[in-house]
Structures are given as C-alpha cells and as structure tokens.
Design a protein around this motif. Structure first.
Motif, PDB file in Angstrom:
ATOM      1  N   ALA A   1      -0.924   1.758   0.820  1.00  0.00           N
ATOM      2  CA  ALA A   1      -0.005   2.861   1.104  1.00  0.00           C
ATOM      3  C   ALA A   1       0.993   2.453   2.182  1.00  0.00           C
ATOM      4  O   ALA A   1       2.178   2.775   2.114  1.00  0.00           O
ATOM      5  CB  ALA A   1      -0.776   4.091   1.544  1.00  0.00           C
ATOM      6  N   TRP A   2       0.525   1.700   3.150  1.00  0.00           N
ATOM      7  CA  TRP A   2       1.398   1.203   4.212  1.00  0.00           C
ATOM      8  C   TRP A   2       2.515   0.345   3.615  1.00  0.00           C
ATOM      9  O   TRP A   2       3.685   0.495   3.948  1.00  0.00           O
ATOM     10  CB  TRP A   2       0.578   0.415   5.232  1.00  0.00           C
ATOM     11  CG  TRP A   2       1.378  -0.409   6.208  1.00  0.00           C
ATOM     12  CD1 TRP A   2       1.396  -1.762   6.323  1.00  0.00           C
ATOM     13  CD2 TRP A   2       2.270   0.089   7.213  1.00  0.00           C
ATOM     14  NE1 TRP A   2       2.247  -2.148   7.327  1.00  0.00           N
ATOM     15  CE2 TRP A   2       2.799  -1.029   7.897  1.00  0.00           C
ATOM     16  CE3 TRP A   2       2.695   1.369   7.603  1.00  0.00           C
ATOM     17  CZ2 TRP A   2       3.713  -0.916   8.935  1.00  0.00           C
ATOM     18  CZ3 TRP A   2       3.609   1.475   8.645  1.00  0.00           C
ATOM     19  CH2 TRP A   2       4.108   0.340   9.300  1.00  0.00           C
ATOM     20  N   GLY A   3       2.130  -0.560   2.697  1.00  0.00           N
ATOM     21  CA  GLY A   3       3.118  -1.400   2.032  1.00  0.00           C
ATOM     22  C   GLY A   3       4.175  -0.562   1.328  1.00  0.00           C
ATOM     23  O   GLY A   3       5.373  -0.832   1.416  1.00  0.00           O
ATOM     24  N   GLN A   4       3.692   0.476   0.667  1.00  0.00           N
ATOM     25  CA  GLN A   4       4.612   1.368  -0.041  1.00  0.00           C
ATOM     26  C   GLN A   4       5.569   2.065   0.919  1.00  0.00           C
ATOM     27  O   GLN A   4       6.762   2.173   0.663  1.00  0.00           O
ATOM     28  CB  GLN A   4       3.805   2.449  -0.767  1.00  0.00           C
ATOM     29  CG  GLN A   4       3.578   2.192  -2.239  1.00  0.00           C
ATOM     30  CD  GLN A   4       2.784   3.344  -2.826  1.00  0.00           C
ATOM     31  OE1 GLN A   4       1.664   3.603  -2.400  1.00  0.00           O
ATOM     32  NE2 GLN A   4       3.379   4.037  -3.769  1.00  0.00           N
ATOM     33  N   ILE A   5       4.993   2.545   2.007  1.00  0.00           N
ATOM     34  CA  ILE A   5       5.816   3.268   2.983  1.00  0.00           C
ATOM     35  C   ILE A   5       6.898   2.354   3.550  1.00  0.00           C
ATOM     36  O   ILE A   5       8.070   2.715   3.637  1.00  0.00           O
ATOM     37  CB  ILE A   5       4.938   3.840   4.126  1.00  0.00           C
ATOM     38  CG1 ILE A   5       4.086   4.996   3.587  1.00  0.00           C
ATOM     39  CG2 ILE A   5       5.788   4.303   5.289  1.00  0.00           C
ATOM     40  CD1 ILE A   5       3.092   5.551   4.577  1.00  0.00           C
ATOM     41  N   VAL A   6       6.479   1.123   3.885  1.00  0.00           N
ATOM     42  CA  VAL A   6       7.444   0.176   4.451  1.00  0.00           C
ATOM     43  C   VAL A   6       8.576  -0.086   3.469  1.00  0.00           C
ATOM     44  O   VAL A   6       9.760  -0.031   3.819  1.00  0.00           O
ATOM     45  CB  VAL A   6       6.744  -1.152   4.827  1.00  0.00           C
ATOM     46  CG1 VAL A   6       7.765  -2.230   5.128  1.00  0.00           C
ATOM     47  CG2 VAL A   6       5.828  -0.934   6.016  1.00  0.00           C
ATOM     48  N   SER A   7       8.202  -0.329   2.192  1.00  0.00           N
ATOM     49  CA  SER A   7       9.254  -0.680   1.247  1.00  0.00           C
ATOM     50  C   SER A   7      10.157   0.510   0.941  1.00  0.00           C
ATOM     51  O   SER A   7      11.309   0.332   0.587  1.00  0.00           O
ATOM     52  CB  SER A   7       8.661  -1.267  -0.041  1.00  0.00           C
ATOM     53  OG  SER A   7       7.815  -0.320  -0.642  1.00  0.00           O
TER      54      SER A   7
END
Lengths: 109, 118, 108
Positions: free
Chosen positions: B33-39
């Motif tokens: 989810a963190w990866g998604q948020i960053v992108s």
C-alpha cells in the motif's frame, strides 16, 4: 433548551471566558455551569475544544493541579488579553442583541 | 524504484532512505500500500518532493499505526487508493474525502461501541 | 520529522500508548478511531504537539467523573475532532499553499 448548537456557535467562547473570569476553574466544571444555565446540549468535548482554542490564542493562563478523584486537572484563569477579549465580546453582544431586539420590535420594514 | 530517480538532493534522499527503512518493517500488505501511495502522490503536481515529505510521513505513520493495531489496509484506506492520495494532498475532491473519513469515524465508533454493549 | 519520532517507539509515545490502553474499552475505542482520523487529516501540530496526550487527559477526566465516552465527546465524534484542529493547518493545506506559490511565480 435543545438544538441551540448552531445559534450558540460564536457566543459559547464568550460564555466560557465569562465563567473563567469569575474564578479559576476547569473544563468539567465549566460544562456543568453551562448545563445548569440551561444550555443542556453542551458537552464536555465542546468546552474542551473551546479551552484548547483559548489556550492557543493565549487568552488564558493554565495551571495543572492535583484532583482528589482522578488525574490532575488543568485550571484556567484569564490573563490580560483574555480580559480584553471578554470585554470585546460583551460589547459585540450588546450591539447584536440590541439590533435584533430593534428588528423584532419594528418588524421587517 | 522509480521514485528514487525523481528525487535529487542528498538531504532529500536521506529522508527517502529513512522512509524506505520504515516501509521495510511493515507487513507485506501494508508495504504494498505504501508503494501505491508513493506512486500516486509523486506525480501529484509540480514539486520538488520537499513539500510532499510531511504528507508521505503522515501516510507512512498511518500505515505503521494500522499495522501495529493489526488492522488491514483496506479498513483504513478503503478501495480507492488514488482518491485517498488526492485527499491526503488536499487536491480536488479532498473535501468529499474528508466528509467520508468523518462518516467513517462516526460509523466505526457506533459499530464498535454497540458491539461492546451487546 | 515529527510523526516518525512518535511512531518509532520514543519513550513518550510508549507511555502515551500505555495510558490509552489503561482507559476503559469505550474510551479506548473512540480514542483509536479519533487518532486514525487525525492521522489522515494530518494537522501539522499532531506529531509533537499536545493534541493527542491532551485527548487522553481529557478522557481520563471523563472516566474519573464516571461518564461514558459519548457523553463527553457528544455523538458526533468527527465534529469533536474537527473542533480540536479547527485552527491548525494540515499538511495538505501547506502543500496546496506551496503549489499556489509555485503557480504564482510562474504566471509572473
């Protein structure tokens, strides 16, 4: 009276200042005072947010004191800026209420 | 990872490394989810990354808290991660999101308190 | 770098969590939900500010007064939260302001 929330917005802060001006006191006692006065909808949380705001605006002096029945309590007293704010509140209140009374007497003409 | 390339300046990349280290410690689902948020946040506007740091910090903090409480990502972010990110950055539609969070808060409180009573 | 200081197990944060844990269940539930909401909304002074510990102070007083949690917050917990952060800018506000600033520069 119920359902005063909207109407009280903007004046409750002045009411709290007035209560604190009487004597140094704490949140739950302020709420009780407002409830006794007839503002039965006012809960501790409402007063807490107002006190937080007064503190941020540096209108009150806060002292933590031990309590017999629980955790230490924050007591609030007015400082000079707070007294000034309270005077302004009453001036504004007198103005608004006199205008509204006038309107009521004379009607909407 | 793409966002590494977007960020220049050593103090910024130091902050990124700190983020990355924290993200490593998250459970898989939360890390994803963190990866998604960053992108979703990075292309959000024309910025150096500097002004976005506190928002990312907050989002990561939220994920860390969620993970520590044993809650699922879905419970906190909902279905719409891009929308969530828009709301975090305060962009268009943020108000709608804030309203939704507000409702969510009251609903969760009501549900959990009633479970407690019954 | 506020929030992570808090999160990364600083002593104060652990002590804070312990106080939350010691609250009666209804207060704890409401606290946790409020905190989640506040993290999302992201008021700037959330991390190191007195807001979260202040809520626990306030709740502890409610417990001592023998009141239920919704009696002290009111039924609309979200409105209570919004009242708490009414005059503090959020990270999103700052971010939007910085974008506006950039646009302002470009258009000149």
């Amino acid at each position: 009276m119920d359902d005063l929330t909207e109407m009280l917005k903007g004046t409750l802060e002045g009411c709290v200042l007035e209560i604190i001006a009487g004597e140094e006191t704490y949140g739950y006692a302020i709420t009780r005072r407002l409830n006794e006065l007839g503002f039965t909808d006012v809960v501790e949380g409402t007063v807490y947010t107002i006190l937080l705001r007064l503190e941020r605006k540096k209108l009150v002096q806060v002292t933590k004191r031990p309590s017999e029945v629980g955790p230490p309590r924050k007591f609030y007293a007015l400082n000079d800026a707070g007294r000034e704010e309270l005077a302004t509140f009453w001036t504004k209140w007198a103005y608004v209420s006199s205008r509204i009374d006038k309107l009521k007497k004379e009607g909407g003409r | 990872m793409k966002f590494w390339e977007t960020i220049t300046g050593s103090d910024l990349s130091r902050e990124w490394k700190a983020f990355e280290a924290r993200a490593e410690a998250l459970p898989d689902e939360h890390r994803a989810a963190w990866g998604q948020i960053v992108s979703h946040l990075l292309p959000h506007g024309d910025f150096t990354g500097r002004n976005l740091m506190p928002i990312l910090d907050g989002a990561l903090g939220l994920l860390e808290e969620t993970a520590a409480d044993g809650q699922s990502v879905h419970e906190v972010l909902g279905d719409d991660v891009p929308g969530f990110c828009t709301a975090l950055a305060g962009g268009e539609g943020a108000r709608t999101y804030r309203d939704r969070w507000r409702e969510q808060l009251n609903r969760n409180v009501a549900r959990k308190l009633s479970r407690l009573g019954g | 770098m506020g929030i992570q200081d808090i999160i990364e197990g600083k002593k104060q944060w652990r002590a804070h969590k312990a106080r939350v844990k010691a609250l009666p269940a209804d207060y704890r539930i409401v606290y946790e939900e409020m905190q989640k909401y506040l993290f999302k909304v992201g008021p700037v002074d959330l991390p190191d500010g007195p807001l979260l510990p202040g809520i626990v102070d306030f709740f502890e007083e409610g417990v001592a007064a023998g009141k239920g949690v919704l009696e002290v917050t009111g039924n609309d917990v979200a409105a209570f939260c919004d009242g708490l952060i009414q005059d503090s800018p959020t990270y999103a506000d700052l971010y939007q302001a910085s974008l506006d600033g950039d646009l302002g520069k470009k258009s000149r």
